[in-house]
Motif scaffolding. Structure first.
Motif, PDB file in Angstrom:
ATOM      1  N   GLY A 133       5.134  -7.764   6.299  1.00 43.64           N
ATOM      2  CA  GLY A 133       4.192  -8.021   7.392  1.00 43.64           C
ATOM      3  C   GLY A 133       4.145  -6.880   8.392  1.00 43.64           C
ATOM      4  O   GLY A 133       3.063  -6.482   8.852  1.00 43.64           O
ATOM      5  N   ILE A 134       5.312  -6.340   8.745  1.00 44.48           N
ATOM      6  CA  ILE A 134       5.358  -5.223   9.688  1.00 44.48           C
ATOM      7  C   ILE A 134       4.677  -3.991   9.093  1.00 44.48           C
ATOM      8  O   ILE A 134       3.910  -3.295   9.773  1.00 44.48           O
ATOM      9  CB  ILE A 134       6.820  -4.908  10.062  1.00 44.48           C
ATOM     10  CG1 ILE A 134       7.389  -6.034  10.916  1.00 44.48           C
ATOM     11  CG2 ILE A 134       6.911  -3.576  10.801  1.00 44.48           C
ATOM     12  CD1 ILE A 134       8.852  -5.860  11.250  1.00 44.48           C
ATOM     13  N   TYR A 135       4.941  -3.712   7.826  1.00 44.64           N
ATOM     14  CA  TYR A 135       4.329  -2.544   7.184  1.00 44.64           C
ATOM     15  C   TYR A 135       2.803  -2.701   7.130  1.00 44.64           C
ATOM     16  O   TYR A 135       2.059  -1.752   7.428  1.00 44.64           O
ATOM     17  CB  TYR A 135       4.896  -2.372   5.780  1.00 44.64           C
ATOM     18  CG  TYR A 135       4.366  -1.147   5.061  1.00 44.64           C
ATOM     19  CD1 TYR A 135       4.605   0.132   5.543  1.00 44.64           C
ATOM     20  CD2 TYR A 135       3.619  -1.278   3.890  1.00 44.64           C
ATOM     21  CE1 TYR A 135       4.122   1.252   4.891  1.00 44.64           C
ATOM     22  CE2 TYR A 135       3.131  -0.163   3.228  1.00 44.64           C
ATOM     23  CZ  TYR A 135       3.387   1.096   3.734  1.00 44.64           C
ATOM     24  OH  TYR A 135       2.896   2.206   3.086  1.00 44.64           O
ATOM     25  N   ASP A 136       2.339  -3.890   6.775  1.00 43.06           N
ATOM     26  CA  ASP A 136       0.887  -4.142   6.756  1.00 43.06           C
ATOM     27  C   ASP A 136       0.294  -4.032   8.162  1.00 43.06           C
ATOM     28  O   ASP A 136      -0.859  -3.621   8.329  1.00 43.06           O
ATOM     29  CB  ASP A 136       0.600  -5.527   6.185  1.00 43.06           C
ATOM     30  CG  ASP A 136       0.765  -5.571   4.668  1.00 43.06           C
ATOM     31  OD1 ASP A 136       0.764  -4.491   4.042  1.00 43.06           O
ATOM     32  OD2 ASP A 136       0.894  -6.671   4.111  1.00 43.06           O
ATOM     33  N   PHE A 137       1.083  -4.413   9.165  1.00 40.01           N
ATOM     34  CA  PHE A 137       0.606  -4.364  10.543  1.00 40.01           C
ATOM     35  C   PHE A 137       0.252  -2.938  10.953  1.00 40.01           C
ATOM     36  O   PHE A 137      -0.692  -2.712  11.709  1.00 40.01           O
ATOM     37  CB  PHE A 137       1.681  -4.935  11.467  1.00 40.01           C
ATOM     38  CG  PHE A 137       1.222  -5.184  12.871  1.00 40.01           C
ATOM     39  CD1 PHE A 137       0.195  -6.063  13.142  1.00 40.01           C
ATOM     40  CD2 PHE A 137       1.826  -4.537  13.935  1.00 40.01           C
ATOM     41  CE1 PHE A 137      -0.228  -6.299  14.439  1.00 40.01           C
ATOM     42  CE2 PHE A 137       1.418  -4.755  15.238  1.00 40.01           C
ATOM     43  CZ  PHE A 137       0.386  -5.647  15.489  1.00 40.01           C
ATOM     44  N   PRO A 145       0.827  -1.212   0.000  1.00 42.04           N
ATOM     45  CA  PRO A 145       0.000   0.000   0.000  1.00 42.04           C
ATOM     46  C   PRO A 145       0.862   1.263   0.000  1.00 42.04           C
ATOM     47  O   PRO A 145       2.038   1.231   0.374  1.00 42.04           O
ATOM     48  CB  PRO A 145      -0.813  -0.121   1.296  1.00 42.04           C
ATOM     49  CG  PRO A 145      -0.708  -1.554   1.701  1.00 42.04           C
ATOM     50  CD  PRO A 145       0.606  -2.042   1.193  1.00 42.04           C
ATOM     51  N   SER A 146       0.269   2.362  -0.398  1.00 46.34           N
ATOM     52  CA  SER A 146       1.002   3.621  -0.451  1.00 46.34           C
ATOM     53  C   SER A 146       1.369   4.091   0.954  1.00 46.34           C
ATOM     54  O   SER A 146       0.699   3.764   1.939  1.00 46.34           O
ATOM     55  CB  SER A 146       0.167   4.701  -1.145  1.00 46.34           C
ATOM     56  OG  SER A 146      -0.950   5.050  -0.346  1.00 46.34           O
ATOM     57  N   LEU A 147       2.434   4.849   1.042  1.00 45.52           N
ATOM     58  CA  LEU A 147       2.897   5.355   2.330  1.00 45.52           C
ATOM     59  C   LEU A 147       1.858   6.253   2.982  1.00 45.52           C
ATOM     60  O   LEU A 147       1.590   6.143   4.186  1.00 45.52           O
ATOM     61  CB  LEU A 147       4.215   6.107   2.144  1.00 45.52           C
ATOM     62  CG  LEU A 147       4.768   6.822   3.378  1.00 45.52           C
ATOM     63  CD1 LEU A 147       5.022   5.840   4.504  1.00 45.52           C
ATOM     64  CD2 LEU A 147       6.052   7.582   3.022  1.00 45.52           C
ATOM     65  N   GLN A 169       9.892   4.339   7.644  1.00 43.49           N
ATOM     66  CA  GLN A 169      10.996   3.386   7.645  1.00 43.49           C
ATOM     67  C   GLN A 169      10.502   1.980   7.268  1.00 43.49           C
ATOM     68  O   GLN A 169      11.178   1.262   6.518  1.00 43.49           O
ATOM     69  CB  GLN A 169      11.661   3.355   9.013  1.00 43.49           C
ATOM     70  CG  GLN A 169      12.433   4.625   9.353  1.00 43.49           C
ATOM     71  CD  GLN A 169      12.941   4.635  10.782  1.00 43.49           C
ATOM     72  OE1 GLN A 169      12.607   3.755  11.573  1.00 43.49           O
ATOM     73  NE2 GLN A 169      13.742   5.637  11.119  1.00 43.49           N
ATOM     74  N   ALA A 170       9.336   1.611   7.794  1.00 40.91           N
ATOM     75  CA  ALA A 170       8.772   0.299   7.462  1.00 40.91           C
ATOM     76  C   ALA A 170       8.439   0.210   5.984  1.00 40.91           C
ATOM     77  O   ALA A 170       8.626  -0.846   5.352  1.00 40.91           O
ATOM     78  CB  ALA A 170       7.522   0.046   8.304  1.00 40.91           C
ATOM     79  N   TYR A 171       7.954   1.313   5.414  1.00 42.93           N
ATOM     80  CA  TYR A 171       7.636   1.335   3.978  1.00 42.93           C
ATOM     81  C   TYR A 171       8.903   1.157   3.137  1.00 42.93           C
ATOM     82  O   TYR A 171       8.932   0.351   2.197  1.00 42.93           O
ATOM     83  CB  TYR A 171       6.956   2.665   3.631  1.00 42.93           C
ATOM     84  CG  TYR A 171       6.759   2.892   2.144  1.00 42.93           C
ATOM     85  CD1 TYR A 171       5.748   2.231   1.456  1.00 42.93           C
ATOM     86  CD2 TYR A 171       7.598   3.759   1.441  1.00 42.93           C
ATOM     87  CE1 TYR A 171       5.561   2.430   0.089  1.00 42.93           C
ATOM     88  CE2 TYR A 171       7.423   3.963   0.085  1.00 42.93           C
ATOM     89  CZ  TYR A 171       6.405   3.296  -0.588  1.00 42.93           C
ATOM     90  OH  TYR A 171       6.232   3.484  -1.938  1.00 42.93           O
ATOM     91  N   PRO A 193      -3.765  -7.895  10.507  1.00 39.03           N
ATOM     92  CA  PRO A 193      -3.127  -8.780  11.497  1.00 39.03           C
ATOM     93  C   PRO A 193      -1.876  -9.423  10.935  1.00 39.03           C
ATOM     94  O   PRO A 193      -1.771  -9.701   9.751  1.00 39.03           O
ATOM     95  CB  PRO A 193      -4.227  -9.822  11.780  1.00 39.03           C
ATOM     96  CG  PRO A 193      -5.516  -9.159  11.383  1.00 39.03           C
ATOM     97  CD  PRO A 193      -5.165  -8.258  10.238  1.00 39.03           C
ATOM     98  N   MET A 194      -0.930  -9.672  11.825  1.00 40.60           N
ATOM     99  CA  MET A 194       0.334 -10.258  11.407  1.00 40.60           C
ATOM    100  C   MET A 194       0.124 -11.709  10.966  1.00 40.60           C
ATOM    101  O   MET A 194      -0.491 -12.500  11.678  1.00 40.60           O
ATOM    102  CB  MET A 194       1.339 -10.223  12.568  1.00 40.60           C
ATOM    103  CG  MET A 194       2.732 -10.651  12.175  1.00 40.60           C
ATOM    104  SD  MET A 194       3.508  -9.533  10.990  1.00 40.60           S
ATOM    105  CE  MET A 194       3.880  -8.125  12.026  1.00 40.60           C
ATOM    106  N   LYS A 195       0.598 -12.025   9.788  1.00 42.15           N
ATOM    107  CA  LYS A 195       0.499 -13.399   9.262  1.00 42.15           C
ATOM    108  C   LYS A 195       1.664 -13.623   8.314  1.00 42.15           C
ATOM    109  O   LYS A 195       2.372 -12.693   7.922  1.00 42.15           O
ATOM    110  CB  LYS A 195      -0.824 -13.600   8.537  1.00 42.15           C
ATOM    111  CG  LYS A 195      -1.051 -12.696   7.319  1.00 42.15           C
ATOM    112  CD  LYS A 195      -2.402 -12.954   6.687  1.00 42.15           C
ATOM    113  CE  LYS A 195      -2.607 -12.127   5.435  1.00 42.15           C
ATOM    114  NZ  LYS A 195      -2.563 -10.681   5.680  1.00 42.15           N
TER     115      LYS A 195
END
Length: 439
Positions: free
Chosen positions: A427-431, A241-243, A358-360, A436-438
């Motif tokens: 996963g971290i960025y989506d979190f 996804p976009s920042l 940073q995650a992005y 949910p983390m998967k």
């Protein structure tokens, strides 16, 4: 008789020990032998000591809220006093008094109602603190879990290399006996086998260390054996996804931001409570009481209780005129708390915004590295397959073969690391976007 009692006590003690042992065995068997990621996360959220400590803090906040709500109600106290007096010359006397009293604050500048709202905010803050800790623990456990998956895959390919090196060494020895290769070629194969065995041992040790790290994060008993389930696939390449989209969601929904926002609201209510000290307070009170005294008869005492029965009601108005700067100081301190809460909120938003960015960047870079590593691995794998075939046919130089083999091993390691790094980073960025983390 004593012997029978001692015998019964010994029997009860043995039964108690057996019950405790059964209970411990039951607790041990309740834990799964193989843990998947969701099981790890669920167990940690339920049993983590720090999370449970924060839950207790939340319960304390709930009690403070109930106390604040009850403060707007009238109170009621009962009292009783009974005295008996004896005289040495004979005779005596008795006396007693009994009463009920109540008071009710009708107005105190809005302090009580403001305190209820503030305690409600503090309870919400306590809940946000629980969610914050759960989020932090989720990221730590996921990273530890993926480290173990990486270790497991490293162990598998290290064993394959040992198996291949062993077969190649046996083939080299046969060819040496036949006089088709020199002794130094056989030594080269022996050295490579020893190196592969060392790599396998290192991979197994890394797996044990990472399993221990996960066990410590889960706060499992030391005697518990832990192993994790390997998913069918690890998602390493998805649409990112976009920042701005993720940053907007995080700033609106993350518990650390909500916690800081609630802290600011609570500080503002603290100013309202401090300003209430300048306002008058109005309290109504009532009292019912009766008493008797003397050495009269029972019927006479009852008559005194009726004759002495009194009822009283009054209203008290308290107006602060000079409080030795108490109110002014309280107001100034409350304003300072508001400024501090504003800074905390601003810092929380800034740190979160930077963390999301940073995650992005890590997610985008990790996916790019994964694609490059996957392509490089496919080429190296094919070249290594050809080199193996040439070696088997005796058409390849040993040193050229090992050069291709080392390139293949390096490409394989980079591919595995890139795959799990991409899975973790995405996963971290989506979190941060609420997913949910998967894996």
């Amino acid at each position: 008789m004593v012997y029978k009692i001692v015998k019964k006590l010994i029997f009860c003690f043995i039964c108690l020990m057996c019950f405790r042992a059964d209970a411990q065995d039951t607790n041990a068997t309740d834990l799964p032998e193989v843990w998947d990621l969701q099981t790890c996360l669920n167990y940690a959220r339920k049993n983590n000591i720090k999370i449970n400590s924060l839950r207790l803090s939340k319960k304390s906040s709930e009690q403070n809220l109930l106390l604040a709500r009850a403060a707007i109600l009238p109170d009621l106290y009962g009292s009783a006093n009974q005295t008996l007096r004896h005289v040495e010359t004979g005779g005596g006397s008795s006396s007693g008094s009994y009463g009920l009293s109540t008071s009710w604050t009708l107005y105190n500048g809005g302090y009580l109602k403001t305190n209820i709202r503030q305690q409600d905010l503090l309870m919400q803050q306590a809940n946000m603190s629980v969610l914050e800790q759960e989020n932090d623990l989720t990221l730590q456990i996921t990273q530890a879990y993926l480290n173990i998956l990486l270790d497991k895959e490293s162990v598998v390919y290290s064993r394959d290399l040992v198996y291949t090196s062993t077969a190649q060494l046996e083939q080299a020895r046969e060819r040496y006996k036949a006089g088709s290769i020199a002794r130094r070629d056989v030594v080269q194969f022996e050295a490579q086998l020893a190196n592969d065995q060392y790599t396998l041992t290192s991979s197994e040790n890394a797996q044990r260390q990472d399993l221990l790290a996960l066990k410590q994060l889960l706060q499992l008993p030391h005697e518990t054996n832990v192993d994790i389930a390997k998913p069918d696939t690890v998602i390493a390449e998805v649409v990112i996804p976009s920042l701005e989209q993720v940053r907007h969601y995080a700033l609106q929904n993350r518990p650390e931001v909500k916690n800081s926002e609630l802290g600011l609201q609570s500080a503002q209510l603290g100013l309202d409570k401090a300003q209430a000290g300048y306002k008058p307070a109005l309290t109504v009170g009532a009292n019912l009481g009766t008493s008797y005294a003397g050495n009269s008869s029972y019927n006479a005492s009852l008559g005194q209780l009726g004759d002495n029965f009194s009822q009283q009601i009054g209203v008290t108005l308290s107006v602060p005129i000079f409080t030795k700067r108490t109110n002014k100081t309280n107001v100034e301190l409350a304003k300072i708390n508001i400024d501090q809460a504003n800074l905390t909120l601003e810092n929380t938003r800034t740190v979160l915004s930077q963390t999301v960015e940073q995650a992005y960047i890590k997610a985008v870079n990790a996916q790019s590295q994964y694609k490059a590593a996957a392509e490089q691995f496919q080429y190296s794998k094919e070249v290594y397959r050809i080199a193996n075939e040439e070696l088997r046919l005796g058409a390849a130089n040993v040193y050229d073969f090992y050069q291709q083999r080392n390139s293949y091993v390096q490409a394989l390691q980079q591919y595995i690391q890139a795959k799990y790094n991409a899975a973790l980073s995405v996963g971290i960025y989506d979190f941060y976007s609420g997913i949910p983390m998967k894996l």
